[in-house]
Design a protein around this motif. Structure first.
Motif, PDB file in Angstrom:
ATOM      1  N   THR A 137       0.859  -1.180   0.000  1.00  0.00           N
ATOM      2  CA  THR A 137       0.000   0.000   0.000  1.00  0.00           C
ATOM      3  C   THR A 137       0.896   1.230   0.000  1.00  0.00           C
ATOM      4  N   ALA A 139      -0.183   4.292   0.395  1.00  0.00           N
ATOM      5  CA  ALA A 139      -0.780   5.385   1.156  1.00  0.00           C
ATOM      6  C   ALA A 139      -0.578   5.193   2.654  1.00  0.00           C
ATOM      7  N   ASP A 140       0.034   4.081   3.054  1.00  0.00           N
ATOM      8  CA  ASP A 140       0.207   3.872   4.497  1.00  0.00           C
ATOM      9  C   ASP A 140       1.633   4.229   4.929  1.00  0.00           C
ATOM     10  N   ASP A 141       1.980   3.878   6.130  1.00  0.00           N
ATOM     11  CA  ASP A 141       3.255   4.347   6.672  1.00  0.00           C
ATOM     12  C   ASP A 141       4.310   3.247   6.790  1.00  0.00           C
ATOM     13  N   VAL A 142       4.068   2.132   6.122  1.00  0.00           N
ATOM     14  CA  VAL A 142       5.077   1.075   6.155  1.00  0.00           C
ATOM     15  C   VAL A 142       5.860   1.118   4.847  1.00  0.00           C
ATOM     16  N   GLN A 246       3.600  -4.610  13.952  1.00  0.00           N
ATOM     17  CA  GLN A 246       2.753  -3.634  13.255  1.00  0.00           C
ATOM     18  C   GLN A 246       1.507  -4.357  12.773  1.00  0.00           C
ATOM     19  N   SER A 247       0.581  -3.610  12.258  1.00  0.00           N
ATOM     20  CA  SER A 247      -0.663  -4.262  11.855  1.00  0.00           C
ATOM     21  C   SER A 247      -0.844  -4.341  10.341  1.00  0.00           C
ATOM     22  N   ASN A 248       0.084  -3.733   9.585  1.00  0.00           N
ATOM     23  CA  ASN A 248      -0.051  -3.811   8.125  1.00  0.00           C
ATOM     24  C   ASN A 248       0.916  -4.845   7.573  1.00  0.00           C
ATOM     25  N   GLY A 294       1.422   8.356   2.349  1.00  0.00           N
ATOM     26  CA  GLY A 294       2.334   7.478   3.071  1.00  0.00           C
ATOM     27  C   GLY A 294       3.737   8.026   3.178  1.00  0.00           C
TER      28      GLY A 294
END
Lengths: 296, 491
Positions: A137, A139-142, A246-248, A294
């Protein structure tokens, strides 16, 4: 043959056709209508001569004016390109960070970046960069390979584990297949999986967790870091190991998926786009991706 | 059975008044009198307003157009003196149209089709064109003779001259109209230097052509066939509305006046005041006979009144055989000889006036309370939400601020409805999470921001919950927008 009959009331001849006693009047067409009709015919004749009109098998009449819609389009595209040149040159000459700070360039790069993204990136990363299993993804922070503008720019240019000299990660090789390659046995994989689940505060067998911790420290720390914080956070460059707390999860963070990942390894790759896209396009893409939300 | 020669069937001749009438040209005759004077004054006022309005200046400060009335379609702003409208405030136009319609209804219920007769652009320009026609080709009889006569150089010259003047007026009409849509002095300068943009030239051409055709040739046909208003004007008038009437009880039967016959003898012979001179018909721009009663075509201009009064004065009879009067009054005059006073206050006039007051009041209040700030929020659809690594959820929104003031303004953005939510802005590398963000917008511009709202993982009760975005300007103006915040099902 119908004979000519004059209508008594209007004094106009009828067409001689009769339906249930009703006869059609043979009124002439209105003059203004007729003249417009003639003008249209004359117009069409002029048009046939001046413009492309008649198909002749494999070719067509070209017309005296030599007009061609296709050439028109080509010219319009060239004009549009010339109009964009100012911005494209400025984008090519600046770093991604500098582009972000210039309001005009940012707007131009975002607009262009969106269409480049939909054309080239959306197939894997989804429109809007929502990603999917195995496709990060955006758009996320990972960020396995770093989420700064410079990192994103590098990744788009040279890809990940791609056939490019400057690519990061080894082509074709990613995370070790601990099970398949016989480094860990099933029991150890089971234990280390429970340990990772426990790190994420998910249900895990405490007995296995204690043993799994040892397995983790012996096998995983080198890439994922001693806090399981991932290679980027641990300051290890060019590895791309994700944080494990983490959750992603790129490939899923439940037990079954973790076992699958540890047993067979993972080696996601991304093509190097420098071969297909020019620098200004890649910079626009980097700006766009960074602004998807992200970017770091 | 014996065969007898059948008698030929006799076709009964019906009066040949066809449903379909061929167009016959109307040649309005010159007339002098009160209504003609009012029409000239109305014409001067209407044309004056039309030509002068775009040249009135109105200071709106720097970087703003200084034209009092400007419909700036290119930049999507309407300027009407102190009012400045954005596209999203176009509903004021609806209000103005309703007000105009009610005004038309009220005027009609009071005095019939006075709008049509005196103020309608079709009437004004047709009147002007007829005046030119009369100047060049002479009055009614001369024009008829000219049209029936052979084509001679003199006739051609007159026709050419008339059409040339018509075209000039049409050009001045079309040319003035586009001044309403762009800065008038600039455009006039461009026109004089032959540098006017193609769009302007195209529209001048269009309006020139329509003016020339409608006022020069279509004339009364526009009112009779193209305009919807005559079709339902009868619903707006009642027996207390002022209309152009013919005093049938006094005028009939008609007959030419004879020197040998005194008016008493004439009356004894069954003849009334109408001497059947056809002056009322000849001056009518619509080509109708008012003595047939109130007709759809009648535009209530009163020229027939002037014509008849003129004749009545000449033959020494009281004026007003054709007059502006109400039906109630006419009935009373016919029966008792006394007119009834005009009833200004009737249910319909009161209702129209009240409605106009309400709508006018609503528009005024709306203009006074018109916000200088408008926001719109568009939620990202792909992805619907972004799950972050710490379990929180983030939604992205495109946030637009319309700053309708003439000053640069700063705003504070906060969100309501999500406990612990933080806001971040994309771009400029300033993506700090905070409970509020400062946004700015340039004067008279729409500023666009990408706003990220992040909610802590535990705080989300439903996959979709309402979220209110509140924008507050430094001087206290507030705008709100209701949207939603989406999260995965499992949270």
């Amino acid at each position: 043959m119908a004979q000519k009959i004059k209508d008594e009331l209007s004094g106009v001849e009828t067409t001689g056709h009769e339906w249930d006693g009703l006869r059609e009047l043979n009124n002439p067409l209105p003059k203004w209508w007729l003249y417009i009709f003639y003008v249209c015919i004359a117009w069409s004749l002029v048009y046939y001569v001046l413009y492309p009109a008649w198909p002749l098998g494999s070719t067509y009449t070209k017309g005296l004016l030599g007009y061609s819609q296709r050439e028109d389009v080509v010219q319009k595209i060239a004009e549009a390109k010339a109009g964009q040149k100012k911005y494209l040159d400025a984008i090519a000459g600046k770093s991604v960070d500098e582009i972000q700070k210039d309001k005009d360039l940012l707007a131009f790069a975002m607009a262009g970046g969106r269409s480049y993204f939909n054309e080239n990136c959306a197939a894997c990363h989804g429109a809007g960069g929502q990603g999917g299993k195995g496709f990060p993804t955006l758009a996320d922070d990972v960020w396995l390979w770093g989420g700064s503008t410079a990192d994103i720019y590098q990744t788009i240019q040279h890809g990940i584990r791609a056939d490019d000299g400057a690519t990061r990660g080894t082509p074709g090789t990613g995370m070790t297949a601990f099970g398949k390659d016989g480094i860990l046995n099933r029991e150890q994989i089971d234990q280390v999986t429970d340990y990772i689940l426990s790190l994420n505060k998910k249900q895990a067998d405490p007995a296995k967790v204690a043993k799994g911790k040892t397995v983790f420290e012996e096998n995983c720390v080198a890439c994922h870091g001693d806090q399981a914080q991932g290679s980027v956070a641990a300051g290890l460059d060019g590895i791309g190991a994700p944080p494990l707390v983490q959750s992603n999860w790129l490939y899923g963070g439940d037990k079954a998926n973790l076992v699958e990942t540890i047993t067979n390894g993972r080696a996601g790759m991304m093509p190097a786009w420098a071969k297909r896209l020019d620098d200004a396009t890649i910079k626009s893409l980097a700006v766009y991706v960074h602004n998807l939300g992200g970017g770091k | 059975m014996t065969t007898t020669a059948e008698a030929p069937t006799k076709v009964e001749k019906r009066p040949s008044r066809s449903l379909y009438q061929k167009h016959s040209k109307v040649y309005p005759k010159a007339v002098h009198g009160t209504f003609r004077r009012i029409k000239w004054i109305a014409l001067a006022i209407m044309l004056g307003i039309y030509y002068i309005l775009p040249w009135i200046r109105w200071d709106r400060g720097p970087n703003a157009p200084d034209q009092a009335v400007l419909l700036d379609l290119a930049n999507r702003r309407f300027y009407l003196f102190f009012v400045e409208l954005w596209p999203q405030q176009i509903y004021f136009l609806t209000g103005a149209l309703i007000l105009a319609a009610l005004g038309l209804f009220l005027a009609t219920s009071l005095a019939g089709r006075v709008w049509c007769g005196f103020a309608c652009p079709q009437t004004v320009w047709t009147d002007l064109y007829v005046w030119v026609e009369r100047l060049v080709e002479g009055d009614r009889s001369q024009r008829i003779r000219l049209d029936q006569g052979k084509w001679t150089p003199a006739k051609l010259g007159r026709k050419l001259l008339k059409n040339a003047i018509w075209l000039l007026i049409a050009l001045a009409t079309g040319g003035a109209w586009i001044f309403y849509f762009t800065d008038a002095p600039t455009l006039l300068g461009q026109m004089l230097r032959f540098e006017a943009p193609m769009t302007a030239i195209g529209f001048i051409g269009l309006f020139t052509a329509t003016t020339y055709l409608l006022a020069g040739f279509a004339r009364e046909q526009v009112c009779t066939y193209m305009c919807p208003w005559p079709r339902f004007q009868s619903a707006m008038i009642d027996e207390d509305s002022l209309i152009v009437t013919y005093e049938e009880w006094r005028g009939e039967g008609r007959g030419p006046v004879r020197k040998s016959q005194s008016w008493e003898e004439r009356q004894a012979a069954g003849l009334g005041d109408c001497i059947d001179c056809y002056n009322c018909v000849q001056v009518c721009p619509m080509g109708i006979d008012i003595r047939d009663g109130l007709q759809m075509q009648c535009i209530g201009c009163g020229l027939c009144v002037d014509a008849c009064d003129d004749i009545m004065t000449k033959i020494g009879r009281p004026t007003g055989l054709v007059r502006f009067d109400t039906q109630t009054s006419q009935v009373s005059v016919a029966a008792t000889g006394k007119p009834t006073p005009f009833r200004l206050i009737r249910p319909r006039t009161v209702i129209y006036s009240l409605l106009m007051l309400v709508i006018g009041g609503a528009i005024t209040v709306g203009l006074i309370l018109k916000p200088g700030l408008d926001i719109s929020v568009l939620r990202d659809r792909a992805p619907l939400y972004v799950a972050l690594s710490d379990g929180s959820v983030r939604n992205a929104y495109t946030f637009k601020i319309a700053n309708m003031t003439r000053d640069p303004r700063a705003y504070t953005l906060t969100v309501d409805g999500l406990p612990g939510a933080t806001i971040a802005l994309a771009g400029d590398g300033q993506e700090a999470q905070a409970s509020s963000q400062r946004l700015t917008a340039d004067p008279d511009m729409v500023a666009t921001y990408r706003v990220f709202v992040t909610a802590p993982g535990g705080s989300l009760k439903a996959p979709s919950q309402p979220l209110r975005m509140v924008l507050r300007s430094a001087d206290g103006e507030t705008a709100q927008y209701e949207t939603v915040f989406m999260a995965p099902e499992s949270r």
